[in-house]
Design a protein around this motif. Structure first.
Motif, short mmCIF file in Angstrom:
data_model
loop_
_atom_site.label_atom_id
_atom_site.label_comp_id
_atom_site.label_asym_id
_atom_site.label_seq_id
_atom_site.Cartn_x
_atom_site.Cartn_y
_atom_site.Cartn_z
N MET A 1 0.92 -1.21 0.06
CA MET A 1 -0.03 0.06 0.07
C MET A 1 0.91 1.14 -0.01
O MET A 1 0.52 2.38 -0.49
N GLY A 2 2.07 1.25 0.59
CA GLY A 2 2.84 2.14 0.45
C GLY A 2 2.85 3.17 1.84
O GLY A 2 2.21 2.59 2.93
N ALA A 3 3.56 4.08 2.06
CA ALA A 3 3.69 4.81 3.32
C ALA A 3 2.30 5.51 3.74
O ALA A 3 1.53 5.98 2.78
N ILE A 4 1.96 5.53 4.90
CA ILE A 4 0.82 5.98 5.44
C ILE A 4 1.19 7.49 5.39
O ILE A 4 1.95 8.06 5.97
N PRO A 5 -0.01 8.21 4.79
CA PRO A 5 0.02 9.75 5.20
C PRO A 5 0.25 10.41 6.46
O PRO A 5 -0.51 9.79 7.19
N SER A 6 0.72 11.46 6.57
CA SER A 6 0.79 12.05 7.85
C SER A 6 -0.48 12.07 8.40
O SER A 6 -1.40 12.38 7.45
N PRO A 7 -0.89 12.40 9.73
CA PRO A 7 -2.29 12.69 10.17
C PRO A 7 -3.29 13.75 9.44
O PRO A 7 -4.13 13.68 9.04
N ARG A 8 -2.43 14.70 9.22
CA ARG A 8 -3.13 15.82 8.56
C ARG A 8 -3.24 15.82 6.96
O ARG A 8 -3.88 16.48 6.26
N HIS A 81 1.45 2.66 11.85
CA HIS A 81 1.58 1.39 11.52
C HIS A 81 0.21 0.94 10.73
O HIS A 81 -0.03 -0.40 10.75
N ASN A 82 -0.32 1.79 10.38
CA ASN A 82 -1.38 1.51 9.43
C ASN A 82 -2.66 0.96 10.39
O ASN A 82 -3.52 0.09 9.66
N ARG A 83 -2.69 1.19 11.66
CA ARG A 83 -3.91 0.50 12.47
C ARG A 83 -4.72 1.67 12.52
O ARG A 83 -4.49 3.00 12.56
N LEU A 84 -6.01 1.67 12.85
CA LEU A 84 -7.21 2.41 13.00
C LEU A 84 -6.90 3.24 14.12
O LEU A 84 -6.71 2.44 15.08
N THR A 88 -11.11 8.11 16.30
CA THR A 88 -11.39 9.06 15.00
C THR A 88 -12.83 7.99 14.34
O THR A 88 -13.63 8.16 13.85
N TRP A 89 -12.23 6.65 14.29
CA TRP A 89 -13.35 5.41 13.77
C TRP A 89 -14.59 5.72 14.47
O TRP A 89 -15.56 5.76 13.60
N TYR A 90 -14.67 5.64 15.72
CA TYR A 90 -15.99 5.70 16.51
C TYR A 90 -16.68 6.74 16.16
O TYR A 90 -18.08 6.96 16.08
N ALA A 102 -14.92 4.40 2.51
CA ALA A 102 -14.65 3.48 1.35
C ALA A 102 -13.43 2.95 1.62
O ALA A 102 -12.37 3.24 2.35
N GLY A 103 -13.35 1.58 1.03
CA GLY A 103 -12.05 0.69 1.21
C GLY A 103 -12.52 -0.77 1.52
O GLY A 103 -13.60 -1.00 0.91
N THR A 104 -11.67 -1.47 2.08
CA THR A 104 -12.23 -2.98 2.55
C THR A 104 -13.30 -2.88 3.70
O THR A 104 -13.33 -1.99 4.35
N LYS A 105 -13.73 -4.02 3.74
CA LYS A 105 -14.93 -4.16 4.63
C LYS A 105 -14.70 -3.62 5.99
O LYS A 105 -15.20 -2.65 6.73
N ASP A 106 -13.19 -3.75 6.48
CA ASP A 106 -13.00 -3.37 7.88
C ASP A 106 -11.84 -2.20 7.68
O ASP A 106 -11.27 -1.96 9.11
N HIS A 107 -11.27 -2.02 6.71
CA HIS A 107 -10.02 -0.94 6.90
C HIS A 107 -10.34 -0.05 5.71
O HIS A 107 -10.30 -0.03 4.31
N PRO A 108 -10.54 1.05 6.12
CA PRO A 108 -10.53 2.44 5.18
C PRO A 108 -9.24 2.53 4.28
O PRO A 108 -8.10 2.38 5.12
#
Length: 189
Positions: A1-8, A81-84, A88-90, A102-108
């Motif tokens: 998937m590549g690097a996770i974008p920074s929070p902002r 680490h690409n964890r939710l 924010t999720w809730y 949008a994304g997979t069932k459990d992972h945006p």
């Protein structure tokens, strides 16, 4: 998937119940303040454009959503680490009208930066003014709905999308005459 974008720099597409896009956005904005989520949810957008059309000779403008059934959010949802990020999720998932990310069932899946840039540019462009609801093509037969040539039919000879103007060939006193008209002054015949 590549690097996770920074929070902002994380932007997500949120699937919402159709017709509730604005309500979901407004609810989130109220709750961000009330629940002190400003460090997690930065922006919530319902990208729209102003649309101009002519009905029965009257010009009207309305808003049209670019992505009906979706809200776009700039939020810190994935850690390095690409964890939710549960908070924010809730927050998003518990908003009335939200169906899922949008994304997979459990992972945006965050939007790509080029998609974000294109969407934001499109939103900025549309803030400048109304665009015509009907797109015209060369050779189309149109009816003039406003102005001195009202009710006349003509053929589209040129299109200037930058100015929102059509050159229409109208039959005046038995002669074909080119007339420049704004998009909103004509409708498809």
């Amino acid at each position: 998937m590549g690097a996770i974008p920074s929070p902002r720099d994380q932007w997500f597409v949120i699937h919402v119940r159709s017709g509730l896009e604005q309500k979901v956005r407004d609810s989130m904005l109220r709750r961000i303040e009330k629940e002190e989520m400003g460090d997690y949810v930065f922006q919530v957008l319902v990208p729209m454009e102003r649309v101009a059309e002519v009905k029965k000779g009257k010009r009207s403008e309305s808003n049209r959503k670019f992505f009906p059934g979706y809200v776009i959010a700039n939020c810190h949802l994935l850690d390095e680490h690409n964890r939710l990020v549960d908070k924010t999720w809730y927050f998003v998932k518990e908003t009335d009208g939200v169906l899922n990310f949008a994304g997979t069932k459990d992972h945006p899946i965050p939007m790509r930066q080029k998609e974000v840039d294109a969407m934001l540019a499109q939103v900025r462009d549309k803030d400048d003014g109304a665009v015509p609801k009907i797109a015209f093509s060369l050779g189309d037969t149109v009816r003039v709905a406003d102005g001195p040539f009202e009710s006349q039919n003509g053929i589209v000879e040129e299109i200037d999308p930058e100015r929102g103007v059509l050159r229409v060939s109208v039959n005046i006193f038995g002669r074909s005459t080119p007339v420049d008209l704004e998009y909103w002054q004509v409708e498809k015949a």
